[in-house]
Design a protein around this motif. Structure first.
Motif: not given
Ligand code: GTR
Length: 423
Positions: A228-244
């Motif tokens: 299961e992901w941790g902080a790095i994975g979650t932050w990376a997901w956030g980067y994609s939401r910024i791209a959206d």
């Protein structure tokens, strides 16, 4: 067939807590003590077959490596989150930096399928001079949007309430401004978007319930599956939401988005750039262990130390490689290679031995093999270049004098690289 790394994963699940994570594990800074190591061949598949062309890379080897990094290092990024995002423009200033840029502050309001909500605040500067759409560089900040500039109208990031200690000198206006060469970036014709990384996942293990994590369907308080992901994975997901969001912004050219991060956020930028192909240029500043640096050199920060100090950053399956880097079925050059045929740039600083500058360079160098499949040019020499000799090939690199930091020199190199591949 049971894949090699599934077996490792099983083992990790069984002994995650017993494994490594040793705060006192020795740290090596002596080149002569780097263990003899063999780097996995990025073009050799797990079943032993060899990748000969870009098609085979994309069909077989790339997905295989992506899975390994997901299941054994950063954790698996959830596909179906059910999270909805609303964007509210909470402030706008057409005359930021004396008229150089238009500033927008956009509140991201997340709602999970379970009804839980969370908020994060984006700060966006768009240069006024260029006509039409402009390229954008996306990069998280460490201490709030207000820390990146002295501009008085920048609102404090919401996570301040969660992470800033009373009287903390860190979360003040302009405190990190030396890392944000806004005027230079804007004059060069780039928009720049930033958000406090704590707005997505407040960066301490016990603060996970106060970030976006509880909105995800697989979230369980106080525990995580091995992959299961941790902080790095979650932050990376956030980067994609910024791209959206940026992809819908009228003045932004969604085909010219770059992602950049420093240190832990450099690790994050790479992982975000690997997964989200909308990022055409990926830039890692001093990202070190778990970022650009080769793990198997065990130079500077190592897996035992990083997983002990930051147990929430990676998936727990990664702990099994503490003091056992040689067992890793991959190394970080293969992560960088996953960005191909888009562009990857790695930067190191001379006094940042903790991040292993040489290991960062070698990793970028060895990623070049995959670029060659596309007829592109990786770094030409296995020898790390000297100070201030930026290498702007399809894989880019520079080595700066000074400490672990982001400086105007770094930005100049990044902008030159972006001019070459994003403009
Ligand atoms: C250090 C950590 C590094 C790096 C750095 C940072 O404490 O050991 O891996 O991420 O923090 O993010 O500044």
């Amino acid at each position: 067939m049971i894949k090699r790394w599934s077996v490792l994963l099983l083992a990790a699940g069984m002994c995650a807590s017993a494994a490594g994570q040793n705060k006192k594990a020795p740290v090596n800074y002596d080149e002569s003590l780097v263990p003899a190591y063999e780097l996995p061949d990025v073009l050799r598949c797990a079943d032993g077959t060899r990748v000969e062309n870009a098609k085979q890379w994309e069909r077989k080897r790339r997905p295989e490596l992506l899975r390994m990094f997901s299941e054994l290092e950063y954790g698996v990024t959830p596909k179906h989150t059910g999270i909805e995002v609303e964007h509210e423009l909470v402030a706008e200033n057409p005359n930021a930096f004396g008229g150089l840029a238009t500033q927008k502050q956009v509140l991201f309001k997340f709602t999970g399928a379970n009804g839980k909500t969370h908020q994060a605040l984006l700060l966006l500067y768009i240069p006024n001079a260029p006509k039409g759409r402009v390229p954008v560089i996306v990069s998280y900040n460490f201490h709030g949007n207000q820390s990146t500039t002295l501009e008085e109208d920048v609102i404090f990031s919401p996570s301040k309430e969660i992470v800033a200690e009373m009287g903390s000198e860190k979360w003040v206006r302009g405190e990190q401004r030396s890392r944000w060469s806004y005027e230079l970036i804007l004059r060069r014709g780039y928009a720049v978007a930033t958000m406090a990384y704590d707005d997505i996942y407040p960066d301490l293990p016990h603060l996970r319930p106060y970030g976006i994590s509880p909105l995800f369907p697989n979230y369980k308080e106080g525990e995580r599956d091995a992959d299961e992901w941790g902080a790095i994975g979650t932050w990376a997901w956030g980067y994609s939401r910024i791209a959206d969001y940026l992809a819908k912004e009228r003045r932004i050219d969604k085909k010219r988005m770059a992602v950049l991060g420093h240190s832990r956020l450099g690790k994050t930028a790479i992982w975000a750039g690997v997964q989200d192909k909308r990022f055409k240029v990926v830039m890692s500043n001093d990202s070190g262990c778990g970022g650009a640096a080769l793990a198997k050199r065990v130079f500077g920060e190592n897996i035992a130390r990083i997983t002990a100090a930051f147990p929430h950053w990676f998936c727990t399956a990664f702990n099994q490689f503490s003091e056992n880097e040689k067992a890793l079925p991959f190394d970080q050059h293969e992560l960088l290679a996953l960005v191909a045929p888009r562009h990857i740039y790695v930067a190191s600083a001379q006094n940042d031995e903790w991040a292993d500058p040489k290991g960062e360079y070698l990793s970028a160098y060895h990623a070049g093999k995959v670029y060659e499949l596309y007829g592109m040019q990786g770094l030409p020499s296995a020898e790390q270049p000297g100070i201030h000799q930026p290498q702007l090939y399809d894989v880019g690199y520079h080595y700066r004098a000074g400490k672990h930091d982001v400086t105007e020199y770094d930005w100049m190199c990044y902008l030159n690289y972006c001019d070459k591949y994003l403009k």
